[in-house]
Enzyme design. Structure first.
Site, PDB file in Angstrom:
ATOM      1  N   ASP A  57       0.826  -1.202   0.000  1.00  0.00           N
ATOM      2  CA  ASP A  57       0.000   0.000   0.000  1.00  0.00           C
ATOM      3  C   ASP A  57       0.862   1.255   0.000  1.00  0.00           C
ATOM      4  O   ASP A  57       2.088   1.204  -0.036  1.00  0.00           O
ATOM      5  CB  ASP A  57      -1.058  -0.031   1.108  1.00  0.00           C
ATOM      6  CG  ASP A  57      -0.477   0.133   2.497  1.00  0.00           C
ATOM      7  OD1 ASP A  57       0.664   0.618   2.615  1.00  0.00           O
ATOM      8  OD2 ASP A  57      -1.169  -0.218   3.467  1.00  0.00           O
ATOM      9  N   LYS A  79      -4.501   2.738  -0.467  1.00  0.00           N
ATOM     10  CA  LYS A  79      -5.589   3.698  -0.331  1.00  0.00           C
ATOM     11  C   LYS A  79      -4.940   5.027  -0.051  1.00  0.00           C
ATOM     12  O   LYS A  79      -3.931   5.103   0.629  1.00  0.00           O
ATOM     13  CB  LYS A  79      -6.491   3.348   0.854  1.00  0.00           C
ATOM     14  CG  LYS A  79      -6.994   1.938   0.822  1.00  0.00           C
ATOM     15  CD  LYS A  79      -7.600   1.583   2.155  1.00  0.00           C
ATOM     16  CE  LYS A  79      -8.051   0.156   2.170  1.00  0.00           C
ATOM     17  NZ  LYS A  79      -6.963  -0.785   2.409  1.00  0.00           N
ATOM     18  N   GLY A 111       3.844   0.659   8.716  1.00  0.00           N
ATOM     19  CA  GLY A 111       3.779   0.537  10.172  1.00  0.00           C
ATOM     20  C   GLY A 111       3.504  -0.873  10.613  1.00  0.00           C
ATOM     21  O   GLY A 111       4.140  -1.824  10.169  1.00  0.00           O
ATOM     22  N   ASP A 112       2.512  -1.019  11.486  1.00  0.00           N
ATOM     23  CA  ASP A 112       2.121  -2.317  12.013  1.00  0.00           C
ATOM     24  C   ASP A 112       0.723  -2.659  11.475  1.00  0.00           C
ATOM     25  O   ASP A 112      -0.175  -1.804  11.507  1.00  0.00           O
ATOM     26  CB  ASP A 112       2.087  -2.253  13.551  1.00  0.00           C
ATOM     27  CG  ASP A 112       1.777  -3.603  14.151  1.00  0.00           C
ATOM     28  OD1 ASP A 112       2.721  -4.276  14.613  1.00  0.00           O
ATOM     29  OD2 ASP A 112       0.585  -4.017  14.153  1.00  0.00           O
ATOM     30  N   ALA A 141       3.955   3.875  13.385  1.00  0.00           N
ATOM     31  CA  ALA A 141       4.384   5.260  13.172  1.00  0.00           C
ATOM     32  C   ALA A 141       4.649   5.991  14.487  1.00  0.00           C
ATOM     33  O   ALA A 141       5.611   6.759  14.580  1.00  0.00           O
ATOM     34  CB  ALA A 141       3.338   6.006  12.353  1.00  0.00           C
ATOM     35  N   MET A 191      -3.616   9.905  11.274  1.00  0.00           N
ATOM     36  CA  MET A 191      -4.596  10.387  10.298  1.00  0.00           C
ATOM     37  C   MET A 191      -5.308  11.644  10.816  1.00  0.00           C
ATOM     38  O   MET A 191      -6.504  11.826  10.602  1.00  0.00           O
ATOM     39  CB  MET A 191      -5.649   9.300   9.984  1.00  0.00           C
ATOM     40  CG  MET A 191      -5.037   8.059   9.356  1.00  0.00           C
ATOM     41  SD  MET A 191      -6.183   6.687   9.217  1.00  0.00           S
ATOM     42  CE  MET A 191      -6.095   5.948  10.849  1.00  0.00           C
ATOM     43  N   GLY A 220       7.738  10.826   8.612  1.00  0.00           N
ATOM     44  CA  GLY A 220       8.648  10.335   9.644  1.00  0.00           C
ATOM     45  C   GLY A 220       9.473   9.140   9.185  1.00  0.00           C
ATOM     46  O   GLY A 220       9.005   8.285   8.447  1.00  0.00           O
TER      47      GLY A 220
HETATM   48  N1  SAH Z   1      -0.518   0.851  10.335  1.00  0.00           N
HETATM   49  C1  SAH Z   1       0.140   2.144  10.336  1.00  0.00           C
HETATM   50  C2  SAH Z   1      -0.840   3.289  10.434  1.00  0.00           C
HETATM   51  C3  SAH Z   1      -1.763   3.414   9.231  1.00  0.00           C
HETATM   52  S1  SAH Z   1      -2.850   4.790   9.416  1.00  0.00           S
HETATM   53  C4  SAH Z   1       1.139   2.177  11.482  1.00  0.00           C
HETATM   54  O1  SAH Z   1       1.137   1.295  12.334  1.00  0.00           O
HETATM   55  O2  SAH Z   1       1.940   3.112  11.507  1.00  0.00           O
HETATM   56  C5  SAH Z   1      -2.004   6.018   8.469  1.00  0.00           C
HETATM   57  C6  SAH Z   1      -1.483   7.128   9.356  1.00  0.00           C
HETATM   58  O3  SAH Z   1      -0.313   6.711  10.041  1.00  0.00           O
HETATM   59  C7  SAH Z   1      -1.058   8.367   8.610  1.00  0.00           C
HETATM   60  O4  SAH Z   1      -2.176   9.203   8.323  1.00  0.00           O
HETATM   61  C8  SAH Z   1      -0.128   9.023   9.600  1.00  0.00           C
HETATM   62  O5  SAH Z   1      -0.850   9.681  10.624  1.00  0.00           O
HETATM   63  C9  SAH Z   1       0.557   7.812  10.212  1.00  0.00           C
HETATM   64  N2  SAH Z   1       1.849   7.507   9.558  1.00  0.00           N
HETATM   65  C10 SAH Z   1       2.185   6.352   8.994  1.00  0.00           C
HETATM   66  N3  SAH Z   1       3.449   6.390   8.529  1.00  0.00           N
HETATM   67  C11 SAH Z   1       3.913   7.627   8.805  1.00  0.00           C
HETATM   68  C12 SAH Z   1       5.141   8.292   8.586  1.00  0.00           C
HETATM   69  N4  SAH Z   1       6.166   7.691   7.976  1.00  0.00           N
HETATM   70  N5  SAH Z   1       5.263   9.564   9.011  1.00  0.00           N
HETATM   71  C13 SAH Z   1       4.249  10.178   9.636  1.00  0.00           C
HETATM   72  N6  SAH Z   1       3.063   9.601   9.876  1.00  0.00           N
HETATM   73  C14 SAH Z   1       2.892   8.338   9.468  1.00  0.00           C
END
Ligand code: SAH
Length: 282
Positions: A57, A79, A111-112, A141, A191, A220
């Site tokens: 994604d 998405k 992320g996770d 994140a 988000m 980040g």
């Molecule tokens: N599963 C992901 C989160 C998905 S929701 C996790 O565990 O990190 C998507 C949101 O995660 C984004 O809108 C933002 O708020 C945050 N996010 C994910 N990666 C990021 C990054 N590299 N830098 C800043 N925010 C991040």
């Protein structure tokens, strides 16, 4: 004979076994972490190496995509805000179909998978379809962005806890603001950028000290990471003034002030170069 992996044992360089007959495959739901490819787990990298097909994604960074083996089809199923390239139900079904076709599927996401990642929904579908599936956690994140910004999510005497909150909502946010404002510890909004004004107003109205420090971490753990800081009562203006772009994370709490003393290390020196994305042909 087809080998059905129940765990990943091969070395990272070992060629994938030839598949000779259709047999139920397996789906790995893989967390890619926030961006820096060096933050991938060894297990995630092994799943990438072993997969017959990869579905990724939007939050899977270019440098992680560059690690996808050249011969493995990698398809974007991401998405982005207001644009769902493939509905979640269709994606769930796609994972089931590919596994039923005998493939080892790597479904990799930012992320996770279990933190605002819809990994639970995908896993439920796979369990219902009796597909062998396993989740590989990734650095979420909140953890990655805070650390790379020099902000400890908890700190003795400053913050005894941390709450992860989604700022995603079709209209207004339906959260227990009194509870959040009263926790007196770190709040991290995923988000949340487009709802920055909403978050700010609700927290201050619920009693959070208007001067509470906030940090917004954009991109980040990537080469273009940007951290902007301010106060909770002027968060909306901060986001506008700094033209904050997604993905960005909002960290609220006294721990934000510690970054000045803690001074994040020069992690950029370790970030691999952004190689062009791997071929996306199926
Ligand atoms: N599963 C992901 C989160 C998905 S929701 C996790 O565990 O990190 C998507 C949101 O995660 C984004 O809108 C933002 O708020 C945050 N996010 C994910 N990666 C990021 C990054 N590299 N830098 C800043 N925010 C991040």
């Amino acid at each position: 004979m087809h080998q059905q992996p129940t765990a990943i044992h091969c070395s990272l360089t070992k060629a994938r076994p030839q598949r000779q007959a259709l047999a139920p495959g397996k789906v790995w739901l893989v967390g890619a972490g926030p961006g820096d490819a060096d933050l991938l787990t060894v297990k995630a990298l092994r799943a990438i190496e072993q997969a017959d097909i990869i579905f990724y994604d939007q939050l899977v960074s270019a440098e992680i995509r560059a690690l996808f083996p050249k011969g493995t089809p990698a398809l974007y199923v991401g998405k982005s805000k207001n644009h769902h390239s493939i509905p979640q139900d269709d994606l769930n079904q796609l994972l089931v179909d590919q596994a039923r076709a005998g493939l080892t599927v790597c479904r990799i996401k930012g992320g996770d998978p279990f933190v605002f990642g819809r990994g639970g929904e995908e896993l439920l579908t796979l369990r219902e379809a009796q597909i062998d599936a396993e989740v590989i956690p990734g650095i979420t994140a909140a953890s990655g962005c805070a650390t790379y910004a020099g902000i400890p999510l908890t700190h003795r005497g400053v913050s005894q806890g941390c709450t992860l909150v989604t700022g995603h909502a079709e209209k207004s946010l339906d959260l227990n603001w009194q509870a959040l404002a009263g926790l007196n510890h770190t709040l991290v909004f995923y988000m949340g950028v487009t709802k920055a004004g909403n978050i700010s107003t609700n927290l201050v109205n619920a009693g959070l000290n208007p001067g509470t420090p906030v940090a917004v971490v954009e991109n980040g753990c990537r080469k273009n990471q940007r951290v902007v800081t301010g106060r909770i009562d002027t968060l909306a203006q901060l986001v506008i003034d700094e033209a904050v772009q997604s993905p960005a994370l909002i960290i609220v709490g006294e721990v934000v002030s510690l970054a000045e003393q803690l001074q994040p290390t020069d992690w950029l020196a370790f970030v691999q170069s952004d190689a062009p994305a791997h071929s996306l042909s199926a």
